[in-house]
Design a protein around this motif. Sequence first.
Motif, PDB file in Angstrom:
ATOM      1  N   GLY A  89      14.530   3.049   8.400  1.00 42.24           N
ATOM      2  CA  GLY A  89      13.682   1.879   8.648  1.00 42.24           C
ATOM      3  C   GLY A  89      13.188   1.156   7.415  1.00 42.24           C
ATOM      4  O   GLY A  89      12.454   0.168   7.523  1.00 42.24           O
ATOM      5  N   ALA A  90      13.572   1.628   6.222  1.00 38.99           N
ATOM      6  CA  ALA A  90      13.139   0.961   4.997  1.00 38.99           C
ATOM      7  C   ALA A  90      14.002  -0.263   4.716  1.00 38.99           C
ATOM      8  O   ALA A  90      15.159  -0.341   5.138  1.00 38.99           O
ATOM      9  CB  ALA A  90      13.213   1.926   3.816  1.00 38.99           C
TER      10      ALA A  90
ATOM     11  N   ASP B 249       6.827  -1.935  13.959  1.00 39.98           N
ATOM     12  CA  ASP B 249       7.685  -2.802  14.777  1.00 39.98           C
ATOM     13  C   ASP B 249       7.975  -4.134  14.077  1.00 39.98           C
ATOM     14  O   ASP B 249       7.886  -5.203  14.669  1.00 39.98           O
ATOM     15  CB  ASP B 249       7.023  -3.058  16.135  1.00 39.98           C
ATOM     16  CG  ASP B 249       7.990  -3.665  17.148  1.00 39.98           C
ATOM     17  OD1 ASP B 249       9.204  -3.462  17.003  1.00 39.98           O
ATOM     18  OD2 ASP B 249       7.518  -4.363  18.076  1.00 39.98           O
ATOM     19  N   GLY B 250       8.297  -4.038  12.778  1.00 44.21           N
ATOM     20  CA  GLY B 250       8.688  -5.229  12.039  1.00 44.21           C
ATOM     21  C   GLY B 250       7.547  -6.074  11.508  1.00 44.21           C
ATOM     22  O   GLY B 250       7.776  -7.131  10.914  1.00 44.21           O
ATOM     23  N   ALA B 251       6.302  -5.634  11.691  1.00 45.36           N
ATOM     24  CA  ALA B 251       5.154  -6.430  11.244  1.00 45.36           C
ATOM     25  C   ALA B 251       5.105  -6.555   9.730  1.00 45.36           C
ATOM     26  O   ALA B 251       4.637  -7.568   9.202  1.00 45.36           O
ATOM     27  CB  ALA B 251       3.856  -5.823  11.767  1.00 45.36           C
ATOM     28  N   LEU B 252       5.553  -5.527   9.017  1.00 51.25           N
ATOM     29  CA  LEU B 252       5.649  -5.592   7.562  1.00 51.25           C
ATOM     30  C   LEU B 252       6.743  -4.641   7.107  1.00 51.25           C
ATOM     31  O   LEU B 252       7.047  -3.661   7.790  1.00 51.25           O
ATOM     32  CB  LEU B 252       4.321  -5.273   6.868  1.00 51.25           C
ATOM     33  CG  LEU B 252       3.646  -3.935   7.126  1.00 51.25           C
ATOM     34  CD1 LEU B 252       2.947  -3.464   5.857  1.00 51.25           C
ATOM     35  CD2 LEU B 252       2.598  -4.088   8.224  1.00 51.25           C
ATOM     36  N   PRO B 253       7.370  -4.925   5.972  1.00 49.03           N
ATOM     37  CA  PRO B 253       8.491  -4.110   5.513  1.00 49.03           C
ATOM     38  C   PRO B 253       8.037  -2.795   4.895  1.00 49.03           C
ATOM     39  O   PRO B 253       6.904  -2.651   4.428  1.00 49.03           O
ATOM     40  CB  PRO B 253       9.171  -4.996   4.464  1.00 49.03           C
ATOM     41  CG  PRO B 253       8.072  -5.867   3.958  1.00 49.03           C
ATOM     42  CD  PRO B 253       7.151  -6.109   5.135  1.00 49.03           C
ATOM     43  N   ILE B 254       8.977  -1.848   4.875  1.00 43.60           N
ATOM     44  CA  ILE B 254       8.753  -0.522   4.301  1.00 43.60           C
ATOM     45  C   ILE B 254       9.646  -0.366   3.076  1.00 43.60           C
ATOM     46  O   ILE B 254      10.829  -0.691   3.101  1.00 43.60           O
ATOM     47  CB  ILE B 254       9.082   0.584   5.318  1.00 43.60           C
ATOM     48  CG1 ILE B 254       8.221   0.439   6.577  1.00 43.60           C
ATOM     49  CG2 ILE B 254       8.908   1.971   4.692  1.00 43.60           C
ATOM     50  CD1 ILE B 254       8.699   1.295   7.740  1.00 43.60           C
TER      51      ILE B 254
ATOM     52  N   ALA C 227       3.393  -5.100   2.572  1.00 40.61           N
ATOM     53  CA  ALA C 227       4.404  -4.036   2.622  1.00 40.61           C
ATOM     54  C   ALA C 227       3.703  -2.694   2.530  1.00 40.61           C
ATOM     55  O   ALA C 227       2.532  -2.600   2.147  1.00 40.61           O
ATOM     56  CB  ALA C 227       5.416  -4.179   1.481  1.00 40.61           C
ATOM     57  N   VAL C 228       4.439  -1.649   2.889  1.00 48.11           N
ATOM     58  CA  VAL C 228       3.946  -0.282   2.726  1.00 48.11           C
ATOM     59  C   VAL C 228       5.020   0.518   1.999  1.00 48.11           C
ATOM     60  O   VAL C 228       6.215   0.366   2.266  1.00 48.11           O
ATOM     61  CB  VAL C 228       3.589   0.365   4.084  1.00 48.11           C
ATOM     62  CG1 VAL C 228       4.763   0.349   5.049  1.00 48.11           C
ATOM     63  CG2 VAL C 228       3.079   1.787   3.893  1.00 48.11           C
ATOM     64  N   ILE C 229       4.598   1.326   1.032  1.00 46.38           N
ATOM     65  CA  ILE C 229       5.520   2.186   0.290  1.00 46.38           C
ATOM     66  C   ILE C 229       5.339   3.613   0.779  1.00 46.38           C
ATOM     67  O   ILE C 229       4.250   4.176   0.706  1.00 46.38           O
ATOM     68  CB  ILE C 229       5.278   2.093  -1.226  1.00 46.38           C
ATOM     69  CG1 ILE C 229       5.498   0.647  -1.702  1.00 46.38           C
ATOM     70  CG2 ILE C 229       6.223   3.040  -1.976  1.00 46.38           C
ATOM     71  CD1 ILE C 229       5.294   0.445  -3.194  1.00 46.38           C
TER      72      ILE C 229
ATOM     73  N   VAL D 223       0.856  -1.188   0.000  1.00 49.14           N
ATOM     74  CA  VAL D 223       0.000   0.000   0.000  1.00 49.14           C
ATOM     75  C   VAL D 223       0.891   1.237   0.000  1.00 49.14           C
ATOM     76  O   VAL D 223       1.817   1.347   0.807  1.00 49.14           O
ATOM     77  CB  VAL D 223      -0.924   0.021   1.238  1.00 49.14           C
ATOM     78  CG1 VAL D 223      -1.765   1.301   1.261  1.00 49.14           C
ATOM     79  CG2 VAL D 223      -1.824  -1.208   1.261  1.00 49.14           C
ATOM     80  N   LYS D 224       0.622   2.167  -0.939  1.00 49.94           N
ATOM     81  CA  LYS D 224       1.437   3.376  -1.046  1.00 49.94           C
ATOM     82  C   LYS D 224       0.732   4.543  -0.377  1.00 49.94           C
ATOM     83  O   LYS D 224      -0.422   4.844  -0.699  1.00 49.94           O
ATOM     84  CB  LYS D 224       1.720   3.702  -2.511  1.00 49.94           C
ATOM     85  CG  LYS D 224       2.739   4.836  -2.700  1.00 49.94           C
ATOM     86  CD  LYS D 224       3.245   4.889  -4.128  1.00 49.94           C
ATOM     87  CE  LYS D 224       4.377   5.897  -4.275  1.00 49.94           C
ATOM     88  NZ  LYS D 224       4.957   5.878  -5.631  1.00 49.94           N
TER      89      LYS D 224
END
Length: 344
Positions: free
Chosen positions: A311-312, A287-292, A241-243, A216-217
Motif C-alpha cells: 500500500g505504499a 483508504d487513499g486519504a493520504l499516501p504512505i 503523508a505518513v511514513i 508524520v513518521k
Amino acid sequence: MLYDLARTLMFKLDPELTHNLAIGALSLGAGLGLDRFCNREEFSEPVEIMGLRFPNPVGLAAGLDKNGEAVDGLAALGFGFIEVGTVTPRPQSGNPKPRLFRIPEHRAIINRMGFNNAGVDQLLVNLERARYKGILGINIGKNKTTANDRAHEDYLVCLRKVYERASYITVNISSPNTPGLRTLQFGESLNTLLDALKTEQARLTRVHGRYVPIAVKIAPDMSREEITLVAGSLKTYEMDAVIATNTTLSREGVEDSRHGGEEGGLSGEPVRGPSNTTIRQLAADLDGALPIIGVGGICEGFDAAEKLEAGASLVQLYSGLIYAGPRLVRDSIREIELLRNAKR
C-alpha cells in the motif's frame, strides 16, 4: 564486489566510527566532483504525491545524514529523494556511547542514538553548501529536555526554520530513544500536535507563498486499534503523508544474537514484517486519504516492491543500505519498475 570488500573492512571498526567515516567520505567525494561519475538507474515514470514529482520512488530515510553534511554524495547513489535529520531546535549530543550495534547475521542494527545532531541552524548552514536540487525531506524532532506537554513548541520552532528549504517536512514522533516521545502518537497529545502543525503550516504558506507538505513518521509497534486511531487523526487534520515505520522495540528474531539484548530501536531485516503489516492496516484505514511512504527491512530489491504491494507509494532505505551497499538503490528501482509493468 567493491562494496563487499569495503564492508568487510568497515565492519572491523566501531559502527559509529564507520558511520562517521562514510558520511565524511561521501561529502569529500562530492566536493571533489566524483559524484558526477556515478551511474543512476533510470525510472520510466515519475511518482507524484504530496504535490511533488519524485523522479523515482526510492528515497533515503532520515537518520543516516542527520546534519545534512553529505546530501550531494548520497544523491549520487541514485535516490529519488533524500531525507535528512532528525534535527532538533538546539544541538544535543544524544545518548552515551556505545549506542550503535550491528547484528550482521540478521542484517539488522540496534541504535539508541537519541537524536544526536548539531541543531537546526547548523543543518541549514550545511544545506546551503549543497548543490542538490532534488526533493529534500527534513525530519524534525524535539529536544530531550523539552517536556512532552511543550513538545509542540519544539516542532513548531523547527517547522518555521526549515520551511523555506524543505520540499517536505517529516514530524518524528516515533523514535524509541527519546523518553516519552512515542506517547505523542496517541490521543489528545497527537491531536494537539497535529492541530498546531497544520495551523502553522497554513500561516507559513501565506508568508512564503508556497505549500510545504508535512508527513508524520510512526512506529511499527502499534496494535490494530491504535493504528486505526492514528489513521483517523491523520485524516481529520489533513496531514499530507505518513511514513511507516520507524524502528521497533521488539527483539523477535534476534533474541539469541550477541547484541540482541541492547536497548534501542531495532532496524533492518527483522522489522520488515511488522512494517509491512502496519502499512497494510494503514492503507485499509486511510483508504487513499493520504499516501504512505514505506520504510523498514528493505534489504533486497523485492522488499521494496513488497512495500508498494502492501500500500505504499514510495519507499525509503537505511539499514539495508549498510549491508547491501549502493546496489540496493538500483535493485529496488528495478523491482518496483517490474511490479509496475506487471500490473499494466
